[in-house]
Structure formats: structure tokens, C-alpha cells
Design a protein around this motif. Structure first.
Motif, PDB file in Angstrom:
ATOM      1  N   GLY A 169       0.817  -1.205   0.000  1.00 27.69           N
ATOM      2  CA  GLY A 169       0.000   0.000   0.000  1.00 27.69           C
ATOM      3  C   GLY A 169       0.846   1.248   0.000  1.00 27.69           C
ATOM      4  N   SER A 170       1.877   1.267   0.832  1.00 27.88           N
ATOM      5  CA  SER A 170       2.677   2.481   0.950  1.00 27.88           C
ATOM      6  C   SER A 170       3.474   2.729  -0.333  1.00 27.88           C
ATOM      7  CB  SER A 170       3.594   2.412   2.166  1.00 27.88           C
ATOM      8  OG  SER A 170       4.444   1.317   2.043  1.00 27.88           O
ATOM      9  N   ARG A 171       3.944   1.670  -0.964  1.00 29.54           N
ATOM     10  CA  ARG A 171       4.684   1.853  -2.222  1.00 29.54           C
ATOM     11  C   ARG A 171       3.767   2.389  -3.313  1.00 29.54           C
ATOM     12  NH1 ARG A 171       8.115  -3.721  -1.718  1.00 29.54           N
ATOM     13  NH2 ARG A 171       9.928  -2.816  -0.695  1.00 29.54           N
ATOM     14  N   CYS A 172       2.511   1.935  -3.296  1.00 27.51           N
ATOM     15  CA  CYS A 172       1.575   2.383  -4.320  1.00 27.51           C
ATOM     16  C   CYS A 172       1.173   3.838  -4.083  1.00 27.51           C
ATOM     17  CB  CYS A 172       0.356   1.465  -4.334  1.00 27.51           C
ATOM     18  SG  CYS A 172      -0.601   1.595  -5.839  1.00 27.51           S
ATOM     19  N   VAL A 173       1.008   4.220  -2.826  1.00 29.81           N
ATOM     20  CA  VAL A 173       0.731   5.634  -2.515  1.00 29.81           C
ATOM     21  C   VAL A 173       1.905   6.480  -3.029  1.00 29.81           C
ATOM     22  CG1 VAL A 173       0.450   7.346  -0.669  1.00 29.81           C
ATOM     23  CG2 VAL A 173      -0.712   5.142  -0.490  1.00 29.81           C
ATOM     24  N   ASP A 174       3.107   6.011  -2.784  1.00 28.37           N
ATOM     25  CA  ASP A 174       4.308   6.725  -3.230  1.00 28.37           C
ATOM     26  C   ASP A 174       4.340   6.839  -4.759  1.00 28.37           C
ATOM     27  OD1 ASP A 174       6.728   8.056  -2.910  1.00 28.37           O
ATOM     28  OD2 ASP A 174       7.917   6.202  -2.901  1.00 28.37           O
ATOM     29  N   ALA A 175       4.020   5.728  -5.428  1.00 30.28           N
ATOM     30  CA  ALA A 175       4.046   5.726  -6.898  1.00 30.28           C
ATOM     31  C   ALA A 175       3.041   6.730  -7.449  1.00 30.28           C
ATOM     32  CB  ALA A 175       3.725   4.322  -7.423  1.00 30.28           C
ATOM     33  N   LEU A 176       1.849   6.714  -6.887  1.00 32.96           N
ATOM     34  CA  LEU A 176       0.800   7.611  -7.367  1.00 32.96           C
ATOM     35  C   LEU A 176       1.150   9.069  -7.056  1.00 32.96           C
ATOM     36  CD1 LEU A 176      -1.651   6.474  -8.799  1.00 32.96           C
ATOM     37  CD2 LEU A 176      -3.004   6.967  -6.772  1.00 32.96           C
ATOM     38  N   ALA A 177       1.710   9.294  -5.881  1.00 30.35           N
ATOM     39  CA  ALA A 177       2.075  10.659  -5.485  1.00 30.35           C
ATOM     40  C   ALA A 177       3.186  11.196  -6.384  1.00 30.35           C
ATOM     41  CB  ALA A 177       2.516  10.683  -4.024  1.00 30.35           C
ATOM     42  N   ARG A 178       4.147  10.347  -6.716  1.00 33.10           N
ATOM     43  CA  ARG A 178       5.230  10.780  -7.610  1.00 33.10           C
ATOM     44  C   ARG A 178       4.688  11.116  -8.992  1.00 33.10           C
ATOM     45  NH1 ARG A 178      10.820   8.508  -6.227  1.00 33.10           N
ATOM     46  NH2 ARG A 178      10.602   7.788  -4.097  1.00 33.10           N
ATOM     47  N   ALA A 179       3.718  10.296  -9.456  1.00 28.22           N
ATOM     48  CA  ALA A 179       3.183  10.500 -10.804  1.00 28.22           C
ATOM     49  C   ALA A 179       2.197  11.665 -10.849  1.00 28.22           C
ATOM     50  CB  ALA A 179       2.499   9.223 -11.285  1.00 28.22           C
ATOM     51  N   ALA A 180       1.382  11.793  -9.818  1.00 31.19           N
ATOM     52  CA  ALA A 180       0.307  12.798  -9.850  1.00 31.19           C
ATOM     53  C   ALA A 180       0.781  14.174  -9.388  1.00 31.19           C
ATOM     54  CB  ALA A 180      -0.862  12.334  -8.994  1.00 31.19           C
ATOM     55  N   GLY A 181       1.878  14.210  -8.647  1.00 31.69           N
ATOM     56  CA  GLY A 181       2.424  15.484  -8.211  1.00 31.69           C
ATOM     57  C   GLY A 181       1.955  15.878  -6.822  1.00 31.69           C
ATOM     58  N   PRO A 182       2.614  16.915  -6.254  1.00 33.41           N
ATOM     59  CA  PRO A 182       2.363  17.296  -4.864  1.00 33.41           C
ATOM     60  C   PRO A 182       0.904  17.703  -4.624  1.00 33.41           C
ATOM     61  CG  PRO A 182       4.009  18.740  -5.895  1.00 33.41           C
ATOM     62  CD  PRO A 182       3.592  17.753  -6.925  1.00 33.41           C
ATOM     63  N   GLY A 183       0.389  17.272  -3.482  1.00 31.21           N
ATOM     64  CA  GLY A 183      -0.950  17.693  -3.067  1.00 31.21           C
ATOM     65  C   GLY A 183      -2.086  17.011  -3.800  1.00 31.21           C
ATOM     66  N   GLN A 184      -1.788  16.014  -4.627  1.00 28.19           N
ATOM     67  CA  GLN A 184      -2.841  15.393  -5.439  1.00 28.19           C
ATOM     68  C   GLN A 184      -3.401  14.100  -4.848  1.00 28.19           C
ATOM     69  OE1 GLN A 184      -4.139  16.771  -8.406  1.00 28.19           O
ATOM     70  NE2 GLN A 184      -3.019  18.463  -7.482  1.00 28.19           N
ATOM     71  N   VAL A 185      -2.720  13.562  -3.844  1.00 28.04           N
ATOM     72  CA  VAL A 185      -3.122  12.237  -3.357  1.00 28.04           C
ATOM     73  C   VAL A 185      -3.544  12.308  -1.888  1.00 28.04           C
ATOM     74  CG1 VAL A 185      -2.340   9.854  -2.933  1.00 28.04           C
ATOM     75  CG2 VAL A 185      -1.605  11.045  -5.003  1.00 28.04           C
ATOM     76  N   THR A 186      -4.654  11.643  -1.582  1.00 32.02           N
ATOM     77  CA  THR A 186      -5.070  11.423  -0.192  1.00 32.02           C
ATOM     78  C   THR A 186      -5.021   9.925   0.051  1.00 32.02           C
ATOM     79  OG1 THR A 186      -6.556  13.313  -0.259  1.00 32.02           O
ATOM     80  CG2 THR A 186      -6.931  11.720   1.495  1.00 32.02           C
ATOM     81  N   ALA A 187      -4.326   9.532   1.096  1.00 36.26           N
ATOM     82  CA  ALA A 187      -4.272   8.112   1.442  1.00 36.26           C
ATOM     83  C   ALA A 187      -5.119   7.869   2.681  1.00 36.26           C
ATOM     84  CB  ALA A 187      -2.832   7.687   1.701  1.00 36.26           C
ATOM     85  N   ILE A 188      -5.954   6.832   2.617  1.00 37.94           N
ATOM     86  CA  ILE A 188      -6.758   6.433   3.769  1.00 37.94           C
ATOM     87  C   ILE A 188      -6.135   5.139   4.286  1.00 37.94           C
ATOM     88  CG2 ILE A 188      -9.063   5.758   4.549  1.00 37.94           C
ATOM     89  CD1 ILE A 188     -10.171   7.471   2.210  1.00 37.94           C
ATOM     90  N   GLY A 189      -5.582   5.208   5.497  1.00 40.54           N
ATOM     91  CA  GLY A 189      -4.748   4.107   5.985  1.00 40.54           C
ATOM     92  C   GLY A 189      -5.458   3.209   6.988  1.00 40.54           C
ATOM     93  N   ASN A 190      -5.063   1.952   6.972  1.00 40.80           N
ATOM     94  CA  ASN A 190      -5.576   0.945   7.908  1.00 40.80           C
ATOM     95  C   ASN A 190      -5.035   1.194   9.321  1.00 40.80           C
ATOM     96  OD1 ASN A 190      -6.369  -1.573   9.078  1.00 40.80           O
ATOM     97  ND2 ASN A 190      -4.373  -2.436   8.519  1.00 40.80           N
ATOM     98  N   VAL A 191      -5.918   1.058  10.310  1.00 37.96           N
ATOM     99  CA  VAL A 191      -5.470   1.164  11.704  1.00 37.96           C
ATOM    100  C   VAL A 191      -5.708  -0.134  12.485  1.00 37.96           C
ATOM    101  CG1 VAL A 191      -5.718   3.671  11.831  1.00 37.96           C
ATOM    102  CG2 VAL A 191      -7.669   2.215  12.437  1.00 37.96           C
ATOM    103  N   GLY A 192      -6.197  -1.174  11.775  1.00 36.38           N
ATOM    104  CA  GLY A 192      -6.471  -2.447  12.465  1.00 36.38           C
ATOM    105  C   GLY A 192      -5.215  -3.112  13.014  1.00 36.38           C
ATOM    106  N   ASP A 193      -4.038  -2.734  12.485  1.00 36.25           N
ATOM    107  CA  ASP A 193      -2.759  -3.318  12.945  1.00 36.25           C
ATOM    108  C   ASP A 193      -2.190  -2.582  14.156  1.00 36.25           C
ATOM    109  OD1 ASP A 193      -3.084  -4.407  10.434  1.00 36.25           O
ATOM    110  OD2 ASP A 193      -1.025  -4.080   9.787  1.00 36.25           O
ATOM    111  N   ASP A 194      -2.846  -1.491  14.564  1.00 34.63           N
ATOM    112  CA  ASP A 194      -2.276  -0.673  15.642  1.00 34.63           C
ATOM    113  C   ASP A 194      -2.136  -1.491  16.926  1.00 34.63           C
ATOM    114  OD1 ASP A 194      -2.640   1.270  13.728  1.00 34.63           O
ATOM    115  OD2 ASP A 194      -3.483   2.756  15.101  1.00 34.63           O
TER     116      ASP A 194
END
Ligand code: FO1
Length: 298
Positions: A8-33
């Protein structure tokens, strides 16, 4: 993007790099907390933050590259809990999170501060501010997620998964708005059972997704997860193996399903399949992979 774990984190990074700053919102899992040494640890949120900040120990897939382990060594000497490894620098983040939460700040507020502090240019929202914990049913009984995953090395067969607290939880501020307003909604190549379902279990999130066209990226390539126990879980939870099984699991929630080139032969039988390179282990590859995703899901 809905995300959990390393994929998940690598894909968020990939999308953020491609889409540019401020374009991506990630909704993260907290079940592992979990609480370790009375510190609130949010592994999935932190893996996303560390990845985006370029701090992640990429080889291990968690924690901070080059961290030191003085606190761990002291705990071990004193006979305190050490089954879950916290590096010194990582622990400092958990201390700050715990301190702010003890003062009454919500996890989402704290996460925003931590992400800003690390210079992360993606809006990172926990799925919920409420307590939600993944529990794993095994032949040895029900285990806390990290007890199963780390302490016991995910060796126990998974017979069921539940999300304690989910029914009473509410989406964190901004989550439903982000889903409603996004140009594209993507489910990352994360484990559907323990990374994505705990997000969908928060009342309101799945309904919001059903109003949108959703793309999911397969977490299985050639029938295998790059890391983690997903392939084994597909079998023990009696799902069809491989990418086709993950596709079936998401059902009509998803209309586009991104397959890796290696699985191109499956595309004919998978509804909504599109094919591109999905492996983004090396940070240098991620802009290119992210661009291909954007094109594939458009
Ligand atoms: N994973 C391990 O296998 N062993 C650990 O000791 C461990 C510590 C750890 C500390 C902070 C953190 O953010 C993640 C950590 N992880 C560890 C990874 C984590 O348990 C899992 O990768 C995720 O929860 C699954 O997505």
C-alpha cells in the motif's frame, strides 16, 4: 487511495510521484495498531509516512533505515517486552503520537502533524479515529493482529478475521469527503483481509465507495504476494487462489482491476481487467509505475 502494509505504501508513493504534490489522499488501515511499552504504534500509517519521506528501511519493509536500538537493548537486559522491535527514532515518533493523543488529540490530527513534521506531501488519514483492532481466528484461538503476525510469525492458520470496534467506529474527518471528491479512487495492492477490509468495515466508507468508480490493484502477482501471508490466507479462508480470487473478493465494489503483466493471461476472465507493470519495489521505478496506473485507471 485505500492502503495498508508495504504494498500500500509503495503504491501511494508511486501515485504521489506521478500525480504530483498535493494530489493524493491516502486512507490508511489502523487495524494493525498496538500498544507497545504503552506507546501507540500505527504501523501502517507509519510505513506510508516513512516511505513517502524516503526514510523507510526498504529491505525490511518497516521502521526507519539506519535506526539504532538502544532502547530495545535496555528493555531486553531488564527483561521487558521485546517481541515487537522499535528502533530509537521510530519510538520517538510513537512517544510524540502517544503524548498528543493523551492530551485528547484525535489520531487523524496527530497523524497530520507527524506527516507534516516528516515533510510528507500526501494527505494521510486514518480510516477512523476510533479504536478498531484486527483479530485473527486460528486453531490456537483468537489472536491480536501483531501477536499473530510478528510474535508468532504468521505461522498459525487463519480461520477467520474480525475487526473489533468497527461497528461503533466512524470515519475520521475528511475520509468520506476525500472519497466523494477524488478524481479517481484506488484500492492499493494491499492484503484485502487485513489491510483493506478493516478500512471498509468502518460504517459509511464502503457506501461512499459504492457511489464512485473504484479501481483496485492486484496484490498477487503470479499467484504470490511480494511479501506477507496473503496467498496462504486465500487458501485457508477458502477463496480462489491468485489475482482472480482477489478480484472475486472485491466483487462489484470495483470496476477496474489492475493486473501485473505477469498475469496478462488471466485478463480475459477477469471483469474490468487492465494490465500494466505493478512491481514498484525500487523507489526509482515508482514514478513510471504510477504514471502507468493513472493511465490504466483513467
Ligand atoms: N514487523 C515484524 O515482522 N517485526 C517487528 O518487530 C516489527 C516492528 C515494527 C515496528 C514499527 C512498525 O511501524 C512496523 C513494524 N513491523 C514489524 C511491521 C508490521 O508489523 C507489519 O508489517 C504491518 O503491521 C503489516 O502491514
Amino acid at each position: 487511495m485505500l492502503a495498508g502494509g508495504l504494498g500500500g505504501s509503495r503504491c501511494v508513493d508511486a501515485l504521489a510521484r506521478a500525480a504530483g504534490p498535493g494530489q493524493v489522499t491516502a486512507i490508511g488501515n489502523v487495524g494493525d495498531d498496538l500498544e507497545m511499552w504503552d506507546l501507540h504504534v500505527s504501523p501502517d500509517l507509519d510505513t506510508i509516512m516513512y516511505t513517502l519521506a524516503g526514510l523507510l528501511d526498504e529491505e525490511r519493509g518497516w521502521g526507519v533505515r539506519g535506526d539504532t536500538y538502544q532502547a530495545m537493548a535496555a528493555a531486553e537486559q531488564a527483561g521487558r517486552e521485546t517481541w515487537f522491535t522499535l528502533g530509537d527514532r521510530d519510538a520517538d515518533l510513537h512517544m510524540l503520537r502517544t503524548r498528543l493523543m493523551k492530551k485528547g488529540e484525535a489520531l487523524s490530527t496527530v497523524t497530520r502533524k507527524l506527516a507534516e513534521g516528516l515533510g510528507v506531501g500526501v494527505e494521510l488519514l486514518p480510516a477512523t479515529d476510533d479504536r478498531l483492532r484486527t483479530k485473527i481466528r486460528t486453531p490456537e484461538g483468537e489472536l491480536d493482529f501483531q501477536d499473530w503476525f510478528v510474535r508468532r510469525g504468521h505461522a498459525d492458520r487463519v480461520d477467520g478475521v474480525r475487526f473489533q470496534g468497527a461497528d461503533e467506529s466512524r470515519p475520521a474527518p475528511g475520509v468520506l469527503e476525500a472519497i466523494a471528491e477524488a478524481e479517481a479512487v484506488v484500492i492499493a495492492p494491499s492484503n484485502p483481509f487485513v489491510s483493506i477490509q478493516p478500512i471498509l468495515a468502518v460504517p459509511g466508507i464502503e457506501a461512499a465507495l459504492r457511489e464512485r468508480r473504484v479501481a483496485a490493484v492486484s496484490p498477487l502477482v503470479g499467484g504470490k504476494a511480494l511479501r506477507g501471508p496473503l496467498a496462504e490466507m486465500m487458501a485457508s479462508l477458502r477463496h480462489e487462489p491468485g489475482a482472480a480470487g482477489v478480484r472475486a473478493l472485491y466483487g462489484d465494489l470495483v470496476s477496474v482491476f489492475v493486473l501485473d503483466r505477469e498475469d496478462e493471461a488471466l485478463a480475459g476472465e477477469i471483469p474490468g481487467a487492465v494490465v500494466c507493470d505493478t512491481v514498484m519495489v525500487s523507489p526509482e521505478r515508482r514514478t513510471e509505475v504510477g504514471r502507468a496506473f493513472l493511465e490504466a485507471i483513467a
